[in-house]
Design a protein around this motif. Structure first.
Motif, PDB file in Angstrom:
ATOM      1  N   SER A   4       0.817  -1.212   0.000  1.00 33.14           N
ATOM      2  CA  SER A   4       0.000   0.000   0.000  1.00 33.14           C
ATOM      3  C   SER A   4       0.853   1.264   0.000  1.00 33.14           C
ATOM      4  CB  SER A   4      -0.933   0.006   1.209  1.00 33.14           C
ATOM      5  OG  SER A   4      -0.192  -0.044   2.404  1.00 33.14           O
ATOM      6  N   ASP A   5       2.141   1.113   0.203  1.00 33.56           N
ATOM      7  CA  ASP A   5       3.039   2.264   0.284  1.00 33.56           C
ATOM      8  C   ASP A   5       4.337   1.945  -0.455  1.00 33.56           C
ATOM      9  OD1 ASP A   5       4.947   4.214   1.219  1.00 33.56           O
ATOM     10  OD2 ASP A   5       3.595   4.586   2.908  1.00 33.56           O
ATOM     11  N   LEU A   6       4.807   2.886  -1.278  1.00 34.92           N
ATOM     12  CA  LEU A   6       6.053   2.666  -2.013  1.00 34.92           C
ATOM     13  C   LEU A   6       7.240   2.445  -1.086  1.00 34.92           C
ATOM     14  CD1 LEU A   6       5.959   5.177  -5.005  1.00 34.92           C
ATOM     15  CD2 LEU A   6       5.784   2.703  -5.087  1.00 34.92           C
ATOM     16  N   SER A   7       7.203   3.037   0.090  1.00 37.54           N
ATOM     17  CA  SER A   7       8.333   2.867   1.008  1.00 37.54           C
ATOM     18  C   SER A   7       8.487   1.404   1.430  1.00 37.54           C
ATOM     19  CB  SER A   7       8.195   3.774   2.233  1.00 37.54           C
ATOM     20  OG  SER A   7       7.075   3.409   3.005  1.00 37.54           O
ATOM     21  N   SER A   8       7.395   0.678   1.482  1.00 36.49           N
ATOM     22  CA  SER A   8       7.473  -0.760   1.788  1.00 36.49           C
ATOM     23  C   SER A   8       8.243  -1.484   0.695  1.00 36.49           C
ATOM     24  CB  SER A   8       6.077  -1.368   1.904  1.00 36.49           C
ATOM     25  OG  SER A   8       5.360  -0.780   2.943  1.00 36.49           O
ATOM     26  N   THR A   9       7.959  -1.128  -0.543  1.00 37.14           N
ATOM     27  CA  THR A   9       8.625  -1.773  -1.676  1.00 37.14           C
ATOM     28  C   THR A   9      10.092  -1.390  -1.728  1.00 37.14           C
ATOM     29  OG1 THR A   9       6.525  -1.640  -2.856  1.00 37.14           O
ATOM     30  CG2 THR A   9       8.460  -2.204  -4.157  1.00 37.14           C
ATOM     31  N   VAL A  10      10.394  -0.122  -1.470  1.00 42.91           N
ATOM     32  CA  VAL A  10      11.784   0.339  -1.451  1.00 42.91           C
ATOM     33  C   VAL A  10      12.568  -0.444  -0.401  1.00 42.91           C
ATOM     34  CG1 VAL A  10      13.283   2.303  -0.911  1.00 42.91           C
ATOM     35  CG2 VAL A  10      11.257   2.627  -2.342  1.00 42.91           C
ATOM     36  N   PHE A  11      11.987  -0.601   0.782  1.00 44.25           N
ATOM     37  CA  PHE A  11      12.635  -1.376   1.845  1.00 44.25           C
ATOM     38  C   PHE A  11      12.778  -2.840   1.428  1.00 44.25           C
ATOM     39  CE2 PHE A  11      12.385  -4.028   5.651  1.00 44.25           C
ATOM     40  CZ  PHE A  11      13.481  -3.550   6.346  1.00 44.25           C
ATOM     41  N   TYR A  12      11.732  -3.391   0.854  1.00 38.67           N
ATOM     42  CA  TYR A  12      11.704  -4.794   0.430  1.00 38.67           C
ATOM     43  C   TYR A  12      12.799  -5.099  -0.573  1.00 38.67           C
ATOM     44  CZ  TYR A  12       9.052  -9.143  -0.350  1.00 38.67           C
ATOM     45  OH  TYR A  12       8.631 -10.434  -0.406  1.00 38.67           O
ATOM     46  N   LEU A  13      13.010  -4.168  -1.507  1.00 39.73           N
ATOM     47  CA  LEU A  13      14.023  -4.361  -2.545  1.00 39.73           C
ATOM     48  C   LEU A  13      15.404  -3.887  -2.109  1.00 39.73           C
ATOM     49  CD1 LEU A  13      11.987  -3.209  -5.651  1.00 39.73           C
ATOM     50  CD2 LEU A  13      12.724  -5.532  -5.129  1.00 39.73           C
ATOM     51  N   ASP A  14      15.483  -3.283  -0.913  1.00 36.44           N
ATOM     52  CA  ASP A  14      16.739  -2.757  -0.387  1.00 36.44           C
ATOM     53  C   ASP A  14      17.336  -1.734  -1.351  1.00 36.44           C
ATOM     54  OD1 ASP A  14      18.727  -2.501   1.542  1.00 36.44           O
ATOM     55  OD2 ASP A  14      19.994  -4.012   0.585  1.00 36.44           O
ATOM     56  N   LEU A  15      16.485  -0.777  -1.773  1.00 38.47           N
ATOM     57  CA  LEU A  15      16.897   0.257  -2.709  1.00 38.47           C
ATOM     58  C   LEU A  15      17.235   1.546  -1.981  1.00 38.47           C
ATOM     59  CD1 LEU A  15      14.164  -0.163  -5.452  1.00 38.47           C
ATOM     60  CD2 LEU A  15      16.475  -1.088  -5.466  1.00 38.47           C
ATOM     61  N   ASP A  16      18.041   2.349  -2.620  1.00 37.74           N
ATOM     62  CA  ASP A  16      18.376   3.672  -2.132  1.00 37.74           C
ATOM     63  C   ASP A  16      17.240   4.629  -2.494  1.00 37.74           C
ATOM     64  OD1 ASP A  16      20.135   5.763  -1.127  1.00 37.74           O
ATOM     65  OD2 ASP A  16      20.388   6.322  -3.234  1.00 37.74           O
ATOM     66  N   VAL A  17      16.832   5.467  -1.577  1.00 34.14           N
ATOM     67  CA  VAL A  17      15.731   6.398  -1.800  1.00 34.14           C
ATOM     68  C   VAL A  17      16.032   7.313  -2.986  1.00 34.14           C
ATOM     69  CG1 VAL A  17      14.422   8.297  -0.777  1.00 34.14           C
ATOM     70  CG2 VAL A  17      14.998   6.299   0.593  1.00 34.14           C
ATOM     71  N   GLU A  18      17.264   7.743  -3.134  1.00 40.48           N
ATOM     72  CA  GLU A  18      17.635   8.612  -4.261  1.00 40.48           C
ATOM     73  C   GLU A  18      17.460   7.895  -5.597  1.00 40.48           C
ATOM     74  OE1 GLU A  18      18.269  11.859  -4.398  1.00 40.48           O
ATOM     75  OE2 GLU A  18      17.733  11.832  -2.284  1.00 40.48           O
ATOM     76  N   GLU A  19      17.771   6.602  -5.629  1.00 40.75           N
ATOM     77  CA  GLU A  19      17.587   5.815  -6.848  1.00 40.75           C
ATOM     78  C   GLU A  19      16.111   5.775  -7.226  1.00 40.75           C
ATOM     79  OE1 GLU A  19      18.166   1.228  -8.480  1.00 40.75           O
ATOM     80  OE2 GLU A  19      19.043   1.796  -6.563  1.00 40.75           O
ATOM     81  N   VAL A  20      15.262   5.585  -6.255  1.00 39.87           N
ATOM     82  CA  VAL A  20      13.818   5.538  -6.488  1.00 39.87           C
ATOM     83  C   VAL A  20      13.319   6.897  -6.974  1.00 39.87           C
ATOM     84  CG1 VAL A  20      11.563   5.199  -5.429  1.00 39.87           C
ATOM     85  CG2 VAL A  20      13.459   3.696  -4.842  1.00 39.87           C
ATOM     86  N   ALA A  21      13.780   7.962  -6.346  1.00 38.88           N
ATOM     87  CA  ALA A  21      13.378   9.311  -6.747  1.00 38.88           C
ATOM     88  C   ALA A  21      13.772   9.577  -8.194  1.00 38.88           C
ATOM     89  CB  ALA A  21      13.985  10.347  -5.810  1.00 38.88           C
ATOM     90  N   LYS A  22      14.972   9.159  -8.575  1.00 38.71           N
ATOM     91  CA  LYS A  22      15.439   9.339  -9.952  1.00 38.71           C
ATOM     92  C   LYS A  22      14.539   8.577 -10.920  1.00 38.71           C
ATOM     93  CE  LYS A  22      18.589   6.971 -11.822  1.00 38.71           C
ATOM     94  NZ  LYS A  22      19.671   6.124 -12.157  1.00 38.71           N
ATOM     95  N   ASP A  23      14.182   7.356 -10.594  1.00 39.76           N
ATOM     96  CA  ASP A  23      13.302   6.562 -11.448  1.00 39.76           C
ATOM     97  C   ASP A  23      11.942   7.219 -11.612  1.00 39.76           C
ATOM     98  OD1 ASP A  23      15.257   4.665 -11.799  1.00 39.76           O
ATOM     99  OD2 ASP A  23      14.389   3.231 -10.379  1.00 39.76           O
ATOM    100  N   LEU A  24      11.400   7.725 -10.513  1.00 37.34           N
ATOM    101  CA  LEU A  24      10.081   8.333 -10.561  1.00 37.34           C
ATOM    102  C   LEU A  24      10.088   9.651 -11.329  1.00 37.34           C
ATOM    103  CD1 LEU A  24       8.778   7.580  -6.971  1.00 37.34           C
ATOM    104  CD2 LEU A  24       8.079   6.501  -9.106  1.00 37.34           C
ATOM    105  N   ARG A  25      11.189  10.391 -11.276  1.00 38.62           N
ATOM    106  CA  ARG A  25      11.281  11.653 -12.022  1.00 38.62           C
ATOM    107  C   ARG A  25      11.125  11.435 -13.518  1.00 38.62           C
ATOM    108  NH1 ARG A  25      15.944  12.721  -8.658  1.00 38.62           N
ATOM    109  NH2 ARG A  25      15.165  13.786  -6.824  1.00 38.62           N
TER     110      ARG A  25
END
Length: 55
Positions: free
Chosen positions: A31-52
């Protein structure tokens, strides 16, 4: 090997093959992207770049 490990490997495979974090989140039923980011062990900046890329 357990169900969690299989699910995590599936999610990492999707990400490695170019699936967006948003798509993976929906696929996993998070229900929250932060759960997926944690699950995949991703860097928040990497996710932000992808979403941009979608803006």
């Amino acid at each position: 090997m357990n169900a969690h490990a299989i699910r995590r490997a599936y999610a990492k495979n999707l990400h490695d093959n170019g699936a967006s974090v948003a798509l993976i989140s929906k696929t996993l039923g998070h229900s929250d992207l932060s759960s997926t980011v944690f699950y995949l062990d991703l860097d928040v900046e990497e996710v932000a770049k992808d979403l941009r890329g979608y803006l």
